[in-house]
Design an enzyme around this catalytic site. Structure first.
Site, short mmCIF file in Angstrom:
data_model
loop_
_atom_site.label_atom_id
_atom_site.label_comp_id
_atom_site.label_asym_id
_atom_site.label_seq_id
_atom_site.Cartn_x
_atom_site.Cartn_y
_atom_site.Cartn_z
N ARG A 278 -10.00 0.44 -14.86
CA ARG A 278 -9.37 -0.80 -14.37
C ARG A 278 -8.24 -1.18 -15.33
NH1 ARG A 278 -11.47 -4.15 -10.62
NH2 ARG A 278 -13.42 -3.01 -10.78
N SER A 353 -8.70 4.06 -1.01
CA SER A 353 -9.14 3.12 0.01
C SER A 353 -8.21 3.30 1.19
CB SER A 353 -9.03 1.70 -0.56
OG SER A 353 -9.78 0.80 0.20
N ARG A 392 -7.18 7.22 -11.93
CA ARG A 392 -8.60 7.53 -11.70
C ARG A 392 -8.80 9.01 -11.43
NH1 ARG A 392 -11.22 2.22 -8.56
NH2 ARG A 392 -10.70 0.78 -10.27
#
Length: 425
Positions: A278, A353, A392
Site C-alpha cells: 500500500r 480489479s 504488487r
RNA sequence: GGAGAGAUGGCCGAGUGGUCGAAGGCGCCCGCUUGCUAAGCGGGUGUACGCCCAAAAGGUGUACCGUGGGUUCAAAUCCCACUCUCUCCGCCA
C-alpha cells in the site's frame, strides 16, 4: 450517476438494489423524489410561460405604430412577464442543481449476478489458477528480500517523502521497468489495445466523470493553485478521454495505459504498513473499454482474461473473486478482483480489479456512441481493470520466485525484458 | 510572462437586434434517372429536456451559435468577465 427518470419511476426497485450495498447507500436516495417532482413542475411552468412570452414578443415586433400607447403598454406587460419568468428560472436552476448534486452522491446499482454480502468475506471465488508453491525453506517477505538484494530502499524513501513511499534501485528498478514494458506489449500486441499516455494531473470535471468526486476528495492528492488532482488510476484520464463525445466508430474502443497512480490512502492507518503493498505512489497498467451496452458483460469477461494472462505468463498463482454487493466500489455495477498468492502472508491479495460500470460513468461524463448511421446516440458502457498493478506484481514476483539463497528466478516470459533469468545480489 | 487573432451544426463557412436551429457548400441518408461506374435531379439530415399519444410512428414546446453573467418586449448578433485555440516575442525540459 443513475438516470433520474428511472429512479423516480422505479423507486422501490432502486431502493432495494442500493440496500444490497448497505444502509448508507439506500439512505443516499432520501429526499430525492420531492426535488425531482419540484423540478418537473417548475420546468413545465417555465417553458409554458416562455412560449407565451415569445409569441407576444413577436407580435410586438411587427407592431405598425411603435409610438402608440398600446405599444408602450404591451411592452411594459411583457417586461413584467419576463421578470416573472426569470424568477421562475432561477428556482428551476436551483432545483436542477440540487437534484444533480444529490444524484452525484448515489452509488451505482449492483448487477443481479453480484452476490449478497456486507464485506470481502462474502466475495465469491470463481476460479483458481496455479498452485501455491511448496517451499522447502521459509519464504521471506518481499521487504526482506528487497533489502538483502539491495534493490528496495524504504528508509531513504521515508527520508525523502515520508511513509508509504519507496525507492527501487539497480536490478529492482530494471525489474519494474521490464514489467511495465512486458504488460504493455502483451495488451497492445496480443490483446488489441491502443496504448495511451495521458496527463497525470486532471481537473474536477474528470474526477467527477468517473466518480472519485464529489464523495472521495480526501482520498486524492490535490494540487492547490491550479485546482488539479493527481490521478489515483489511469481510469480517470483515459475514461474521460472521450467525455462529451459521440463515438462514431466501431465498438469496443480499447486502451491500455501505463501511469503512476497517487492515492492519499486516508483512513488506512495500520493497514499494510510494511513493504510495497500500500503506497502513496505506484505504477499501474490500466485497461479501459468503451462497449455497447448489450455486450458489456462479455467485454468484462474478456477484459478479466486479458489481465489474467499477465499473471499466467509470469507464473504467479492467483484466484478470481466476484465482489459482493457490500464490497463493490462506488461506480461499479460488477467487479472481479484478481488476487495473487503471497507466500509470506500465506494468502491471496488483490493485484487487479476489473469492473463494469454500466452507463453510470458514461452518464456523468457524457460519453455516447451511435449504434448506426442516422440513429440516435446512446450512452456507452465503460469498463476498466488493472493489467496489472506493477508494484504488487513486482513484490509477488519476488516472493513467489525466490530461491533458498535469496535470489529471484525470472520467469521465462519476462527474461527478454529483464535481460537475464535471475536476479541476485 | 508580453502582443495580437479567433471560437457558429459531422466538416467548411455566411450571418451586427425580431421573419435564425441558423444561408450556401461538403459529407451522409432515401428516392428517381442510369448497361456498370461517374454525373444529374428531387427530398431529407443536430442534441438535450418536457408535453400529447396505450406504444411505435408522429406531433408539439423549451433550451443550446466556446462558458458564465448583463442590456432589451426581443440577442448568434450589443456589453462585461472567464476559458480554450492559433500566431509572434521572451523563457524553458
Amino acid at each position: 450517476m443513475l438516470d433520474a427518470k428511472f429512479v423516480v419511476e422505479n423507486p422501490e426497485q432502486v431502493r432495494q438494489a442500493l440496500a444490497r450495498r448497505g444502509p448508507a447507500a439506500a439512505a443516499a436516495l432520501e429526499g430525492l423524489e420531492p426535488v425531482a417532482a419540484r423540478r418537473r413542475a417548475l420546468l413545465r411552468e417555465t417553458e409554458d410561460r416562455r412560449a407565451r412570452l415569445k409569441t407576444a414578443s413577436k407580435s410586438l415586433g411587427s407592431f405598425k405604430d411603435k409610438a402608440s400607447p398600446e405599444f408602450a403598454r404591451l411592452r411594459e406587460q411583457l417586461r413584467a412577464d419576463g421578470d416573472g419568468i426569470k424568477a421562475l428560472e432561477a428556482k428551476l436552476a436551483e432545483a436542477e442543481t440540487e437534484l444533480e448534486q444529490q444524484l452525484l452522491r448515489v452509488p451505482n446499482l449492483p448487477h443481479a449476478s453480484v452476490p449478497d454480502g456486507a464485506d470481502s468475506a462474502a466475495n465469491r471465488v470463481e476460479r483458481t489458477w496455479g498452485e501455491p508453491r511448496a517451499f522447502d525453506f521459509e519464504p521471506q517477505a518481499h521487504w526482506d528480500l528487497g533489502a538483502k538484494l539491495g534493490i528496495l530502499d524504504l528508509e531513504r524513501a521515508a527520508k525523502l517523502s515520508g511513509p508509504r513511499f519507496a525507492v527501487l534501485l539497480g536490478a529492482g528498478a530494471r525489474l519494474e521497468r521490464a514489467l511495465i514494458q512486458f504488460m504493455l506489449d502483451v495488451h497492445v500486441r496480443d490483446h488489441g489495445y491502443t496504448e495511451l499516455m495521458p496527463p497525470y494531473l486532471v481537473n474536477r470535471a474528470s474526477m467527477t466523470g468517473t466518480g472519485q468526486l464529489p464523495k472521495f476528495e480526501e482520498d486524492l492528492f490535490h494540487v492547490a493553485p491550479q485546482d488539479l488532482f493527481l490521478v489515483p488510476t489511469a481510469e480517470v484520464p483515459v475514461t474521460n478521454f472521450h467525455a462529451d463525445e459521440v463515438l462514431e466508430g466501431p465498438l469496443p474502443v480499447k486502451y491500455a495505459s501505463f501511469t503512476p497512480c497517487f492515492r492519499a490512502e486516508a483512513g488506512s492507518y495500520g493497514k499494510d504498513v510494511r513493504g510495497l503493498i500500500r503506497q502513496h505512489q505506484f505504477h499501474k497498467v490500466e485497461l479501459v473499454k468503451f462497449a455497447e451496452p448489450e455486450k458489456s458483460f462479455d467485454e468484462l469477461e474478456s477484459l478479466t482474461r486479458d489481465a489474467e494472462a499477465i499473471l499466467q505468463r509470469l507464473e504467479l498463482p492467483y484466484r478470481v473473486v466476484t465482489l459482493c454487493a457490500g464490497d463493490l466500489g462506488f461506480s461499479a455495477t460488477k467487479t472481479y478482483d484478481l488476487e495473487v498468492w503471497l507466500p509470506s502472508q500465506r494468502t491471496y491479495r488483490e493485484i487487479s480489479s476489473c469492473s463494469s460500470f454500466g452507463d453510470f460513468q458514461a452518464r456523468r461524463a457524457k460519453i455516447r456512441y451511435r449504434p448506426g448511421k442516422g440513429e440516435k446516440p446512446r450512452l456507452v458502457h465503460t469498463l476498466n481493470g488493472s493489467g496489472l498493478a506493477v508494484g504488487r506484481t513486482w513484490l509477488a514476483l519476488l516472493e513467489n520466485h525466490q530461491q533458498a539463497d535469496g535470489s529471484i528466478r525470472i520467469p521465462e516470459a519476462l527474461r527478454p525484458y529483464f535481460g537475464g533469468d535471475r536476479l541476485s545480489a
